[in-house]
Structures are given as C-alpha cells and as structure tokens.
Design a protein around this motif. Structure first.
Motif, mmCIF file in Angstrom:
data_model
loop_
_atom_site.group_PDB
_atom_site.id
_atom_site.type_symbol
_atom_site.label_atom_id
_atom_site.label_comp_id
_atom_site.label_asym_id
_atom_site.label_seq_id
_atom_site.Cartn_x
_atom_site.Cartn_y
_atom_site.Cartn_z
ATOM 1 N N PRO A 285 5.869 9.726 -13.729
ATOM 2 C CA PRO A 285 5.236 11.052 -13.647
ATOM 3 C C PRO A 285 4.412 11.435 -14.877
ATOM 4 N N ASN A 286 4.772 10.923 -16.051
ATOM 5 C CA ASN A 286 4.129 11.397 -17.277
ATOM 6 C C ASN A 286 3.339 10.352 -18.048
ATOM 7 N N ASP A 287 3.461 9.088 -17.710
ATOM 8 C CA ASP A 287 2.867 8.034 -18.520
ATOM 9 C C ASP A 287 1.835 7.239 -17.718
ATOM 10 N N GLU A 288 0.584 7.343 -18.117
ATOM 11 C CA GLU A 288 -0.517 6.637 -17.445
ATOM 12 C C GLU A 288 -0.338 5.122 -17.543
ATOM 13 N N ALA A 289 0.122 4.634 -18.674
ATOM 14 C CA ALA A 289 0.294 3.191 -18.857
ATOM 15 C C ALA A 289 1.339 2.630 -17.895
ATOM 16 N N SER A 290 2.395 3.386 -17.641
ATOM 17 C CA SER A 290 3.425 2.939 -16.694
ATOM 18 C C SER A 290 2.860 2.862 -15.282
ATOM 19 N N ALA A 291 2.117 3.875 -14.901
ATOM 20 C CA ALA A 291 1.505 3.862 -13.570
ATOM 21 C C ALA A 291 0.532 2.693 -13.438
ATOM 22 N N GLN A 292 -0.266 2.458 -14.468
ATOM 23 C CA GLN A 292 -1.224 1.357 -14.420
ATOM 24 C C GLN A 292 -0.523 -0.003 -14.402
ATOM 25 N N ALA A 293 0.593 -0.120 -15.090
ATOM 26 C CA ALA A 293 1.334 -1.383 -15.105
ATOM 27 C C ALA A 293 1.862 -1.714 -13.711
ATOM 28 N N VAL A 294 2.414 -0.715 -13.045
ATOM 29 C CA VAL A 294 2.941 -0.941 -11.695
ATOM 30 C C VAL A 294 1.800 -1.231 -10.722
ATOM 31 N N VAL A 295 0.723 -0.475 -10.804
ATOM 32 C CA VAL A 295 -0.417 -0.688 -9.910
ATOM 33 C C VAL A 295 -1.035 -2.063 -10.160
ATOM 34 N N SER A 296 -1.067 -2.486 -11.395
ATOM 35 C CA SER A 296 -1.592 -3.815 -11.717
ATOM 36 C C SER A 296 -0.744 -4.915 -11.064
ATOM 37 N N GLU A 297 0.570 -4.765 -11.106
ATOM 38 C CA GLU A 297 1.458 -5.737 -10.457
ATOM 39 C C GLU A 297 1.304 -5.684 -8.938
ATOM 40 N N ILE A 298 1.103 -4.492 -8.391
ATOM 41 C CA ILE A 298 0.845 -4.364 -6.951
ATOM 42 C C ILE A 298 -0.431 -5.122 -6.594
ATOM 43 N N ASP A 299 -1.472 -4.951 -7.404
ATOM 44 C CA ASP A 299 -2.737 -5.652 -7.156
ATOM 45 C C ASP A 299 -2.577 -7.164 -7.263
ATOM 46 N N ASP A 300 -1.795 -7.623 -8.228
ATOM 47 C CA ASP A 300 -1.561 -9.066 -8.374
ATOM 48 C C ASP A 300 -0.812 -9.624 -7.159
ATOM 49 N N THR A 301 0.180 -8.892 -6.698
ATOM 50 C CA THR A 301 0.933 -9.329 -5.524
ATOM 51 C C THR A 301 0.037 -9.322 -4.290
ATOM 52 N N ARG A 302 -0.787 -8.284 -4.161
ATOM 53 C CA ARG A 302 -1.728 -8.212 -3.038
ATOM 54 C C ARG A 302 -2.692 -9.396 -3.062
ATOM 55 N N ALA A 303 -3.147 -9.786 -4.242
ATOM 56 C CA ALA A 303 -4.046 -10.939 -4.370
ATOM 57 C C ALA A 303 -3.345 -12.230 -3.932
ATOM 58 N N GLN A 304 -2.070 -12.354 -4.270
ATOM 59 C CA GLN A 304 -1.301 -13.528 -3.833
ATOM 60 C C GLN A 304 -1.162 -13.560 -2.310
ATOM 61 N N VAL A 305 -0.959 -12.399 -1.706
ATOM 62 C CA VAL A 305 -0.855 -12.327 -0.242
ATOM 63 C C VAL A 305 -2.183 -12.745 0.381
ATOM 64 N N ARG A 306 -3.279 -12.234 -0.148
ATOM 65 C CA ARG A 306 -4.605 -12.612 0.382
ATOM 66 C C ARG A 306 -4.850 -14.106 0.230
ATOM 67 N N GLN A 307 -4.439 -14.672 -0.888
ATOM 68 C CA GLN A 307 -4.607 -16.107 -1.112
ATOM 69 C C GLN A 307 -3.822 -16.898 -0.080
ATOM 70 N N SER B 140 0.835 -1.208 0.000
ATOM 71 C CA SER B 140 0.000 0.000 0.000
ATOM 72 C C SER B 140 0.869 1.258 0.000
ATOM 73 N N GLU B 141 2.014 1.225 0.682
ATOM 74 C CA GLU B 141 2.912 2.373 0.654
ATOM 75 C C GLU B 141 3.516 2.570 -0.737
ATOM 76 N N LEU B 142 3.853 1.472 -1.402
ATOM 77 C CA LEU B 142 4.361 1.580 -2.772
ATOM 78 C C LEU B 142 3.288 2.145 -3.700
ATOM 79 N N GLU B 143 2.061 1.713 -3.511
ATOM 80 C CA GLU B 143 0.965 2.226 -4.326
ATOM 81 C C GLU B 143 0.782 3.731 -4.113
ATOM 82 N N SER B 144 0.932 4.174 -2.872
ATOM 83 C CA SER B 144 0.809 5.621 -2.616
ATOM 84 C C SER B 144 1.966 6.393 -3.245
ATOM 85 N N ILE B 145 3.145 5.782 -3.319
ATOM 86 C CA ILE B 145 4.282 6.415 -3.994
ATOM 87 C C ILE B 145 3.986 6.554 -5.484
ATOM 88 N N VAL B 146 3.432 5.504 -6.069
ATOM 89 C CA VAL B 146 3.083 5.553 -7.497
ATOM 90 C C VAL B 146 2.052 6.642 -7.752
#
Length: 145
Positions: free
Chosen positions: A117-139, A57-63
């Motif tokens: 800072p400038n690319d929406e796709a880059s931010a979404q790619a990182v957030v998507s990986e954060i979400d995937d990792t979070r899902a693995q933790v929940r599992q 969650s802290e990494l997501e807030s940094i992104v």
C-alpha cells in the motif's frame, strides 16, 4: 506365385504382403500413439497457460488496487496469497522454467505484500515478477506444436 531367394527356399507373395502389412501397421500405430501424446501434452500446456495468464492478471489487479487505489477490499493480501499459491500450483504441471518463475514470484510476493500500500518499489518488484512469469508463459505457448 513364389519368389526364389536362395535357390532352395521360396517365399510366396502372400507371405511378403503379410510381413509388409504388419510393418506398415506397426509404424502407423506407433506414429498415431506418438502424435496423440504430443497433442495431449500441448492441450494440457495450453489449458494451464491460459489459466496462469488469467491468474497473473488478477494478481496484478490486486497489486494495483492495493498500491494505487489503497483499496483494502480489492487489494486484499489474502486474495493475493490465494492467487500466488494457485499460480505456483498450476506452474507445477508446466515446464520447469515456468515453475522457477512462479517460485520467484511467490518469493517476491512474500517479501513485498506488507509494503504494497505504501511502497512503490514493492509494487514494482511484484509487478516485475508477474511480467517475468507472464513472459515465460508466452514462451511456453510459442514453442508448442
């Protein structure tokens, strides 16, 4: 009192009681050791998982700070690198699937941090990986005893 087993040999009730007591103690001790190992494993996995969720969650807030707020202080990529490496390190003490997800997150961060800072796709790619990792933790948390 003696019990006749084969005609000539006899076993006393005391001897039978001693044998069954030893077997019962051995089974009880074995179960206790097994249960303590499972409990320790579960405790370690829970602690690591909760810490991983905090770091994710802290990494997501940094992104979000880097991309949406253009905040160079809260969205500092060095803080992101620290978080990503900490997530990768913590994942090593969990299950292999979670380590793989953390490595994929690290690779995603590595290839996208400069463009955040400038690319929406880059931010979404990182957030998507954060979400995937979070899902693995929940599992992992769901499958603990």
């Amino acid at each position: 009192m003696k019990i006749d087993i084969s005609g000539k040999q006899t076993i006393s009730v005391f001897q039978l009681t001693a044998v069954f007591s030893m077997l019962f103690a051995l089974v009880g001790f074995s179960y206790n050791v097994w249960r303590m190992e499972i409990t320790e494993y579960n405790s370690n996995m829970r602690s690591a998982s909760f810490e991983l969720l905090l770091q994710l969650s802290e990494l997501e807030s940094i992104v979000y700070a880097a991309h949406y707020d253009n905040d160079l202080i809260l969205g500092n990529p060095r803080k992101g690198w620290v978080k990503v490496n900490l997530i990768a390190d913590l994942s090593m003490i969990t299950e292999p699937e979670l380590s793989v997800a953390a490595e994929e997150l690290k690779l995603s961060w590595q290839s996208n941090w400069e463009l955040l800072p400038n690319d929406e796709a880059s931010a979404q790619a990182v957030v998507s990986e954060i979400d995937d990792t979070r899902a693995q933790v929940r599992q992992l948390l769901k499958q603990l005893d």
